[in-house]
Write a protein that holds these residues in place. Structure first.
Motif: not given
Length: 795
Positions: A88, A90, A528, A535, A549-550, A553, A555-556
Motif C-alpha cells: 500500500n 498511500q 489529485h 505526499r 486520503s486513500m 488516491g 499519498d499520505n
C-alpha cells in the motif's frame, strides 16, 4: 431425541438478515455511518456536506468510515482485477497491505462479493455473516438435543444481538460469524469422524483467521478450545483430539500467506509487546450496575447519542444486549436444561464474560495472562452473547419439555427483568441538571446529561418499551393460566424478540447514499490532478483522517494503523517538533519538522491554523477552514546523490536529522557501499550532475530512469521493507536501507533503468504452506473415507 431434519431454518435466518437491511434497500443506501462521523468531525467534507447528512447519531463508529472503508476502497478494485494487494503506497510512505490483517483482503466473502464494488460489498457481506451466525447456532443447539422452536430462539437472539449489531461492519464480525459453525463441526467430528465434518472445521478455523481481527481470533480460540476439552469424549479421546489438532494445523497452513507477513510486521512494530506491557484492568463491585445493560441497551444513551458515558472498558457498552426476553429463558436454561455438562460450561462462559466485560474483583486479575490481554475486555461481549443465546435455547427446550422448576423460574425471572428494565428507565428519567444517580455514579457533564434526559423522554422509546412489557405480560398470562397454549408461548414470543432486537439494532449503524461517500471536493480534485509525485500531511484528524486520503488516491506520509514499523514510527516522531508558538494562531515549522517534510516528499500541508510563510511554505489555496500550504524545499520522490554517510541502525535517524546533513548531496546508509565515497561527520559532498525520472509507478512495481555523471546512489523515498526486489538494467541489484527508512540503489555512471518489484518471501513461503496444508487435508479425508476411524464413532 432430535426431530427430523427441517429445511426452513436457513431460509428464516436469511430472511431476517435481509429484512434488517430492508430500509437501506428502499432508500438505495449502504450501511456506512458517514453522516455520523466525517461530515461533522472532518473540516474538509463538512464544508461540502449536504444538509440532511450534517448530524451525528453514533460517533463511536468512526473506525468504519475512517479506517476500514478506505482500505476496502483500495483493495476491492484490485480484487476485481484478480490481484491480491500486497503493498500500500498511500499511507506511511508505503507499507505492506495484506500484512496489516484488518483489511481482510483474503477473507472469502470479500473476494466473493468484490464485483459489487467497495460500497455495496458492505451490504452483501453483512447479510451473509448474519445468516451464518443465526443458522450456525441453530444447528448447534439442535445438535444439543433441542427442537427447532428452541433452536430458533438461540439463532435469532444471537443473529441480532448487541455484539453482532454493534460490531456489524468491523472485522470482529468476520471472525464472530464462524464460531457457531466451528463448534457444530467439532461436535459432529467428535461423534462421527467423517471427512465433511473435518473439512467444515478446517474451513471455519481458517476463514476466521483471515477475518482480520487477531484479538477476536484469540477469543475464538479460547471458546473453541475450551468447548472442545469439555466435550471431548472419555472413550479413546487421544484419536479424536489428534483429529482436532490436525484440523487446527491445516487451518493455520491455509492462512500462512497472510499470517507470515502479519507476524513479521507485528514483530517489527513492537505492537504486541506494548499491548502486553500496557494492559491494566481494575475490578470493582460497583461494576455490577453495568450488568443492567443486558436488560436496557439505552442505559447510557448509546446508540442514539454520540457522547460516551458508561463502563470503563467498553466503548460500545450496549453490545451485551440480547433482548428483554432472552435473559429469563437463559436463566431457565441454567436451572433446568440438559445436558448438564453443556449447561454448566455455557453458564461459566456467560458469567466470566460479563465479569471480564465489566471487570469484577478477582476476575480482572486474569487479564494479566497474555492470551486474555490480547483479547481485551470489550471482546468478551462476544462470548457472553454466544453463551446467553445457547442457554436461552436450552431454556426454551426445558420449558417445552415441562422440566421441573422451569415454569416458575421463567415467571419469576421475567418479572424481575421487567422490574429492572422499568426501574432503570425511571431512574434515568428522574435525573436532572445538578443531580446524580446510582446508575450514573457521579455527575456527568451537562451535555451528556441533557442527551440522556432527552433520550428517556422520547415518546417512541417509551412506546417500544411499554409494548415489549405488555407482550411479556400477555405471554406470562398464557404460560401460567392457559395450559394448552404453554407450548406455543415461545413461538408467539419470537416476533417480540425480533422486534425488540431490530428496534435496538437499526438505529445503531447509520447508512448513506453511495454518491455521498467521500465525494471528491474541489480541493481533493486539484490535489489529485497536480502533476508530479508528492505526499500530503495534515496537522489534525479533524481535517482528514489519515486513511481517508486513500479514498482520493492521495499519498499520505502518515496513516491510521496499529502495526507500523517501529523505526518508521520513531522517524515520524521528529515531525512533532513543529512549533514553539501558539498553535491556535500561527505555526512556525521548526528545522526537525522541515527536514522530515523534505525527506518524506511532503509537498502539501493541510492545516486549519495559519502557517508562517517566511520559510519555504506558501499558501496554495483555501477550502473552507482548511488552508493548503505548499513546500518549495521538498525533495523529489526519487533523486540521486554522489556520497554517503555510514552509520549504525541505532544512530541512523539521528544522523538524518543532524543539522550538518544535506540530503540533496548525500544519503545516510547502514552498510558500506562499494565505489561510493563515504563522508566523515560534518564533511560536505561534491555536487552531482543527475537526472532521475519516475517512468512507471504502481503499488508493487516502480520503474525509474536515471542519468548520472559518476557513481551514485539513487534514493526512492518509499519505505524500505523486506520483499522488494530491484534490478538495474534488468540485472539483479542490491537494495540498501537509506536515510533510515527509505530505499537506495547504487548505480555506475551513465544511463540506467531501475525496476522495483514487491514479492515478499513470506507470501511465497505461505503459499507453499497452503499447498502442504491442502495435501494434508486430502490425506486425512482419504483416511476417514477408508473408515480407518470407524471404531471411534459413538454407539
Amino acid at each position: 431425541m432430535l426431530q427430523r431434519r427441517t429445511f426452513w431454518p436457513p431460509l428464516l435466518y436469511l430472511a431476517t438478515a435481509v429484512l434488517f437491511f430492508l430500509p437501506t434497500f428502499w432508500q438505495q443506501r449502504v450501511p456506512l455511518p458517514l453522516e455520523n462521523t466525517y461530515y461533522v468531525s472532518d473540516s474538509i467534507w463538512s464544508h461540502h456536506a449536504p444538509v440532511p447528512l450534517a448530524h451525528q447519531t453514533n460517533g463511536l463508529l468512526g473506525d468504519i468510515t475512517g479506517y476500514y472503508y478506505p482500505y476496502m476502497a483500495v483493495a476491492v478494485p484490485q480484487l476485481q482485477q484478480g490481484h491480491i494487494p500486497l503493498w500500500n503506497p498511500q499511507i506511511f510512505s508505503g507499507m505492506p497491505f495484506m500484512a496489516t490483517l484488518q483489511p481482510a483482503v483474503l477473507y472469502p466473502l470479500n473476494i466473493l462479493f468484490s464485483p459489487l464494488g467497495p460500497q455495496w460489498i458492505w451490504v452483501a457481506t453483512a447479510i451473509v455473516r448474519l445468516w451464518l451466525m443465526g443458522w450456525g447456532l441453530h444447528l448447534l443447539v439442535r445438535r444439543l438435543g433441542a427442537r427447532d422452536t428452541a433452536a430458533a430462539w438461540s439463532g435469532l437472539s444471537y443473529q441480532l444481538c448487541g455484539s453482532s449489531i454493534a460490531w456489524l461492519n468491523f472485522p470482529i464480525h468476520n471472525v464472530l460469524a464462524w464460531l457457531p459453525f466451528a463448534l457444530y463441526a467439532t461436535d459432529r467430528l467428535l461423534a462421527q469422524p467423517r471427512s465433511r465434518w473435518f473439512m467444515l472445521l478446517v474451513a471455519c478455523l481458517a476463514i476466521q483467521f483471515l477475518g482480520g481481527h487477531p484479538e477476536t481470533s484469540a477469543l475464538f480460540v479460547i471458546v473453541w478450545g475450551s468447548w472442545t476439552l469439555v466435550h471431548l469424549p472419555w472413550r479413546r479421546p487421544v484419536e479424536r483430539l489428534a483429529l482436532l489438532v490436525l484440523a487446527g494445523v491445516a487451518a493455520i497452513g491455509l492462512t500462512l500467506p497472510q499470517l507470515l507477513p502479519a507476524m513479521a510486521l507485528i514483530r517489527d512494530s513492537g505492537t504486541l509487546v506494548h499491548r502486553l506491557q500496557s494492559a491494566s484492568y481494575l475490578g470493582a463491585w460497583s461494576n455490577l450496575k453495568h450488568f443492567l445493560l443486558v436488560l436496557n441497551p439505552y442505559l447510557y444513551g448509546t446508540p442514539l447519542n454520540n457522547r460516551y458515558w458508561g463502563p470503563a472498558n467498553s466503548y460500545l457498552e450496549s453490545a451485551v444486549y440480547m433482548g428483554t426476553l432472552t435473559v429469563p429463558f437463559a436463566v431457565v436454561g441454567v436451572i433446568a436444561a440438559r445436558p448438564r455438562r453443556t449447561v454448566m460450561y455455557w453458564a461459566t462462559v456467560a458469567f466470566l464474560s460479563l465479569g471480564w466485560c465489566f471487570p469484577l474483583p478477582g476476575l480482572a486479575a486474569l487479564y494479566r495472562l497474555p492470551l486474555f490481554q490480547v483479547g481485551v475486555g470489550i471482546r468478551f461481549t462476544l462470548s457472553w452473547s454466544l453463551a446467553a443465546a445457547v442457554l436461552a435455547g436450552l431454556g426454551v427446550e426445558a420449558l417445552l419439555s415441562q422440566r421441573p422448576w422451569s415454569r416458575g423460574v421463567f415467571v419469576g425471572t421475567a418479572m424481575a427483568c421487567v422490574v429492572g428494565l422499568v426501574g432503570s428507565v425511571l431512574t434515568l428519567r428522574s435525573v436532572s441538571v445538578g443531580t446524580s444517580s446510582w446508575l450514573l455514579n457521579r455527575q456527568p457533564r451537562l451535555e451528556t446529561l441533557l442527551e440522556i434526559a432527552a433520550l428517556y423522554k422520547r415518546s417512541d422509546l417509551q412506546f417500544v418499551m411499554l409494548l415489549v412489557m405488555a407482550l411479556v405480560g400477555v405471554g406470562l398470562a398464557w404460560l401460567v393460566v392457559v395450559q394448552p397454549l404453554r407450548r406455543w408461548v415461545p413461538v408467539l414470543l419470537l416476533p417480540v424478540l425480533y422486534l425488540d432486537l431490530t428496534a435496538y439494532g437499526m438505529p445503531f449503524n447509520g447508512s448513506v447514499a453511495p454518491a455521498a461517500i467521500y465525494p471528491p471536493t474541489p480541493l481533493m480534485t486539484q490535489l489529485h490532478t497536480t502533476p508530479g509525485f508528492f505526499r500530503i500531511d495534515t496537522l489534525s484528524v479533524r481535517i482528514m483522517e489519515n486513511n481517508v486520503s486513500m479514498t482520493q488516491g492521495l499519498d499520505n506520509v502518515l496513516g491510521y494503523e496499529d502495526v507500523v514499523g517501529l523505526r518508521y514510527a520513531r522517524f515520524v516522531n521528529r515531525r512533532r517538533k513543529i512549533s514553539g508558538l501558539n498553535h491556535n494562531t500561527l505555526l512556525a515549522i521548526q528545522p526537525p519538522a522541515q527536514r522530515f517534510f523534505n525527506l518524506a516528499n511532503v509537498q502539501f500541508l493541510l492545516s486549519t491554523v495559519p502557517i508562517s510563510t517566511t520559510g519555504p511554505w506558501s499558501l496554495w489555496q483555501h477550502d473552507g477552514r482548511v488552508g493548503v500550504y505548499r513546500n518549495s524545499a521538498v525533495l523529489p520522490r526519487a533523486f540521486a546523490v554522489g556520497a554517503v554517510y555510514l552509520t549504525t541502525p541505532d544512530t541512523a535517524i539521528d544522523a538524518v536529522y543532524a543539522p550538518s546533513f544535506d540530503p540533496r548531496r548525500a544519503a545516510v546508509v547502514e552498510e558500506r557501499i562499494p565505489n561510493l565515497p563515504t563522508l566523515a561527520t560534518g564533511q560536505s559532498a561534491a555536487p552531482l550532475s543527475a537526472r532521475t525520472i519516475i517512468t512507471s509507478y504502481a503499488a508493487e512495481d516502480v520503474v525509474l530512469t536515471v542519468d548520472v555523471d559518476r557513481p551514485a546512489l539513487v534514493v526512492l523515498s518509499d519505505s524500505y521493507a523486506d520483499g522488494w526486489q530491484v534490478t538495474v538494467d534488468q540485472q539483479p541489484a542490491r537494495l540498501y536501507r537509506t536515510n533510515a527508512v527509505y530505499r537506495g540503489v547504487p548505480v555506475s555512471a551513465g544511463h540506467h533503468v531501475i525496476s522495483y518489484r514487491y514479492l515478499p518471501r513470506d507470501v511465497q513461503w505461505g503459499a507453499l504452506g497452503t499447498g502442504l496444508a491442502l495435501l494434508m487435508c486430502a490425506g486425512v479425508c482419504w483416511w476417514l473415507r477408508t473408515d480407518k476411524l470407524g471404531s471411534l464413532e459413538r454407539d
